[in-house]
Motif scaffolding. Structure first.
Motif, PDB file in Angstrom:
ATOM      1  N   THR A 109     -33.875 -16.671 -27.757  1.00 45.03           N
ATOM      2  CA  THR A 109     -34.852 -15.289 -27.998  1.00 45.03           C
ATOM      3  C   THR A 109     -34.127 -14.191 -27.832  1.00 45.03           C
ATOM      4  N   GLY A 110     -32.895 -14.082 -27.165  1.00 46.86           N
ATOM      5  CA  GLY A 110     -32.173 -13.078 -26.932  1.00 46.86           C
ATOM      6  C   GLY A 110     -31.593 -12.534 -28.180  1.00 46.86           C
ATOM      7  N   ARG A 111     -31.470 -13.732 -29.082  1.00 42.74           N
ATOM      8  CA  ARG A 111     -30.618 -13.220 -30.260  1.00 42.74           C
ATOM      9  C   ARG A 111     -31.469 -13.411 -31.456  1.00 42.74           C
ATOM     10  N   GLN A 112     -32.635 -13.909 -31.242  1.00 40.65           N
ATOM     11  CA  GLN A 112     -33.484 -13.828 -32.521  1.00 40.65           C
ATOM     12  C   GLN A 112     -34.987 -13.572 -32.158  1.00 40.65           C
ATOM     13  N   ILE A 113     -35.610 -12.917 -32.962  1.00 41.95           N
ATOM     14  CA  ILE A 113     -37.096 -12.489 -32.822  1.00 41.95           C
ATOM     15  C   ILE A 113     -37.757 -12.813 -34.054  1.00 41.95           C
ATOM     16  N   GLN A 114     -39.023 -13.315 -33.804  1.00 40.42           N
ATOM     17  CA  GLN A 114     -39.926 -13.638 -34.984  1.00 40.42           C
ATOM     18  C   GLN A 114     -41.180 -12.643 -34.749  1.00 40.42           C
ATOM     19  N   LEU A 115     -41.394 -11.979 -35.783  1.00 41.39           N
ATOM     20  CA  LEU A 115     -42.811 -11.254 -35.476  1.00 41.39           C
ATOM     21  C   LEU A 115     -43.590 -11.603 -36.947  1.00 41.39           C
ATOM     22  N   THR A 116     -44.897 -11.573 -36.778  1.00 43.48           N
ATOM     23  CA  THR A 116     -45.905 -11.629 -37.766  1.00 43.48           C
ATOM     24  C   THR A 116     -46.898 -10.613 -37.708  1.00 43.48           C
ATOM     25  N   TYR A 117     -47.047  -9.788 -38.880  1.00 46.57           N
ATOM     26  CA  TYR A 117     -48.095  -8.619 -38.930  1.00 46.57           C
ATOM     27  C   TYR A 117     -49.116  -9.078 -39.870  1.00 46.57           C
ATOM     28  N   ALA A 118     -50.423  -8.841 -39.878  1.00 43.12           N
ATOM     29  CA  ALA A 118     -51.519  -9.142 -40.953  1.00 43.12           C
ATOM     30  C   ALA A 118     -52.558  -7.875 -40.891  1.00 43.12           C
ATOM     31  N   THR A 119     -52.935  -7.650 -42.029  1.00 44.22           N
ATOM     32  CA  THR A 119     -54.079  -6.935 -42.323  1.00 44.22           C
ATOM     33  C   THR A 119     -55.175  -7.891 -43.147  1.00 44.22           C
ATOM     34  N   ASP A 120     -56.209  -7.458 -43.738  1.00 47.52           N
ATOM     35  CA  ASP A 120     -57.036  -8.097 -44.316  1.00 47.52           C
ATOM     36  C   ASP A 120     -56.485  -8.777 -45.419  1.00 47.52           C
ATOM     37  N   GLU A 121     -55.646  -8.048 -46.096  1.00 52.52           N
ATOM     38  CA  GLU A 121     -55.140  -8.391 -47.590  1.00 52.52           C
ATOM     39  C   GLU A 121     -53.640  -9.197 -47.478  1.00 52.52           C
ATOM     40  N   ILE A 122     -52.919  -8.678 -46.237  1.00 56.03           N
ATOM     41  CA  ILE A 122     -51.550  -9.282 -46.573  1.00 56.03           C
ATOM     42  C   ILE A 122     -50.973  -9.756 -45.036  1.00 56.03           C
ATOM     43  N   GLU A 123     -49.935 -10.533 -45.171  1.00 59.39           N
ATOM     44  CA  GLU A 123     -49.191 -10.959 -43.895  1.00 59.39           C
ATOM     45  C   GLU A 123     -47.836 -10.687 -44.237  1.00 59.39           C
ATOM     46  N   VAL A 124     -47.102 -10.438 -43.237  1.00 59.26           N
ATOM     47  CA  VAL A 124     -45.754 -10.027 -43.119  1.00 59.26           C
ATOM     48  C   VAL A 124     -45.100 -10.563 -42.253  1.00 59.26           C
ATOM     49  N   ASP A 125     -43.995 -11.749 -42.654  1.00 59.50           N
ATOM     50  CA  ASP A 125     -43.202 -12.377 -41.620  1.00 59.50           C
ATOM     51  C   ASP A 125     -41.897 -11.740 -41.422  1.00 59.50           C
ATOM     52  N   LEU A 126     -41.646 -11.520 -40.136  1.00 58.35           N
ATOM     53  CA  LEU A 126     -40.227 -10.881 -40.209  1.00 58.35           C
ATOM     54  C   LEU A 126     -39.280 -11.784 -38.826  1.00 58.35           C
ATOM     55  N   GLN A 127     -38.272 -12.158 -39.331  1.00 59.57           N
ATOM     56  CA  GLN A 127     -37.244 -12.722 -38.611  1.00 59.57           C
ATOM     57  C   GLN A 127     -36.063 -11.855 -38.330  1.00 59.57           C
ATOM     58  N   ALA A 128     -35.726 -11.425 -36.991  1.00 60.41           N
ATOM     59  CA  ALA A 128     -34.647 -10.604 -36.646  1.00 60.41           C
ATOM     60  C   ALA A 128     -33.709 -11.548 -36.027  1.00 60.41           C
TER      61      ALA A 128
END
Lengths: 206, 231
Positions: A109-128
């Motif tokens: 996790t020090g080298r990789q982060i996963q994030l997920t954001y959401a609204t009522d209509e959309i979902e966004v996955d980010l992997q850094a």
């Protein structure tokens, strides 16, 4: 005047009520066999009555100017007003691998982060993923938008927190992954979906 | 045959409630007819139909959006004013309608004429905003459905809009002459009209006919006959 034809001047004068009784009678006789002429009489009277009864008013100039400002071109080179939209929807961060390590595959996790954001209509996955440092601390961020309903393009931009100029501005089809490289820091992602603007706040790459 | 109270095309003057100062009253003399002519005609407008303007808006042409507002601003703004809304509320209705239009451009690209859609949308926004302000709208209580305006109002307003737009497209002395004659058909005023337009009195008749034929073509092209079948 031929018995069954009337000239335009007589016809319009009749429609306007400008003829003598004898003239009116003559025109009415001719109209019996001329549906086109009758239609012209009707149109003249419609137009005249419409204008005479028209109590409409022009809107004030300031009202018109406000309505003109509603328009926002969608082209990439056009106004960036969507980026500044004050009615943007703030997406919720519903998953952050740094605070929910149990939900993530074993990864550094020090080298990789996963994030997920959401609204009522959309979902966004980010992997850094932190890149091998070459004197610069940089991240490769892969992301994907998922939207319910019709497939469409998504315009998005990445801002460093506190800056008004996007470091990245791109367009992607929904479900098409994107990849950007960013230095360590704090970011905000703005995405335009149809007429709505969505903000992904506090994308922290550190 | 002069226009009479039984003329089927005679508008019901006073049918619109609200502030009476907003409703035309009394006969027009030639001076006021010309002043109104200037307000009616304005500048010549773009010849593109509504569908073409919508497509242009969707293609990022800001000018097309401005032209839609120019074309329909009067129609939209006048509806809340007729319902007795104040300036601020009429402004709110106006902005709401054009925001809705903007958001729905993509669904309206096949609409040849937006006037009917705009009348219905404006009427609904009047109801919505009026309810929010606990305003009792002074509307015709014959309405079977309060979410749509009465057929009488809708067709009258649309026809007025078409005639006004037709005169704008006609432009020039023809538009000025027809407007003056529409507003004041009595022959007693022909001398004043002729003097104002720099014409001979004897030429008014033939010029009126020639000019109306041009206007008629424009109005038919704009679809005025669609609104007459129910008359």
């Amino acid at each position: 005047m031929a018995p069954n034809r009337i000239n335009d001047e007589m016809l319009i004068a009749y429609a306007a009520g400008s003829l003598s009784p004898d003239q009116r009678h003559a025109v009415e006789m001719a109209l019996r066999d001329d549906p086109n002429a009758r239609a012209t009489v009707q149109r003249y009277r419609l137009a005249s009555a419409a204008l005479a009864g028209d109590d409409s008013v022009e809107p004030p100039l300031n009202v018109i100017e406000k309505a003109r400002a509603i328009y926002q071109p969608t082209g990439a080179t056009a106004s960036r007003s969507w980026l500044d939209a004050i009615d943007a929807v703030i997406a919720r961060l519903i998953f952050d691998s740094r605070v929910q390590p149990a939900g993530v595959r074993r990864a550094n996790t020090g080298r990789q982060i996963q994030l997920t954001y959401a609204t009522d209509e959309i979902e966004v996955d980010l992997q850094a993923s932190r890149l091998e440092p070459n004197g610069n601390d940089r991240w490769r961020v892969m992301g994907q938008f998922a939207i319910e309903g019709a497939q469409r393009d998504v315009d998005f931009a990445v801002f460093a927190v506190g800056s008004d100029d996007p470091v990245v501005e791109e367009t992607r089809c929904v479900d098409e992954p994107f990849t950007v490289e960013l230095p360590s820091g704090r970011y905000e992602v703005r995405a335009r979906v149809g007429q709505s603007t969505v903000v992904l706040p506090d994308v922290i790459l550190e | 045959m002069p226009l009479t109270d039984t003329d089927p095309w005679q508008p019901t003057v006073g049918a619109f409630h609200g502030d009476s100062s907003r409703v035309r009253s009394g006969p027009w003399n030639s001076d006021s007819a010309f002043r109104k002519a200037e307000r009616v005609i304005g500048k010549r407008v773009d010849q593109r139909d509504d569908a073409a303007l919508v497509e242009a808006c969707l293609a990022d042409e800001r000018q097309a959006w401005d032209e839609l507002i120019e074309r329909y601003g009067r129609l939209v703004y006048s509806i809340p004013m007729r319902y007795g809304f104040g300036d601020a509320d009429a402004d709110d209705v106006f902005q709401s309608v054009f925001v809705i239009l903007y958001r729905k451009l993509d669904t309206l690209r096949d609409q040849q004429r937006l006037s009917s859609w705009l009348i219905t949308t404006t009427h609904r926004e009047c109801w919505r905003i009026g309810r929010k302000r606990n305003r009792e709208l002074d509307l015709d209580h014959d309405f079977a459905d309060v979410s749509t305006p009465s057929e009488h109002h809708s067709s009258t307003w649309e026809r007025q809009h078409l005639v006004r737009e037709g005169l704008k497209r006609l432009g020039g002395q023809c538009a000025e002459l027809l407007t003056a004659l529409f507003l004041e058909p009595n022959e007693q005023n022909y001398e004043q009209i002729a003097e104002r337009l720099g014409m001979k009195v004897g030429s008014i008749g033939p010029t009126r006919a020639r000019c109306f034929r041009k206007l008629e073509r424009i109005l038919v092209e704009m679809g005025i006959d669609d609104r007459t079948t129910s008359e």
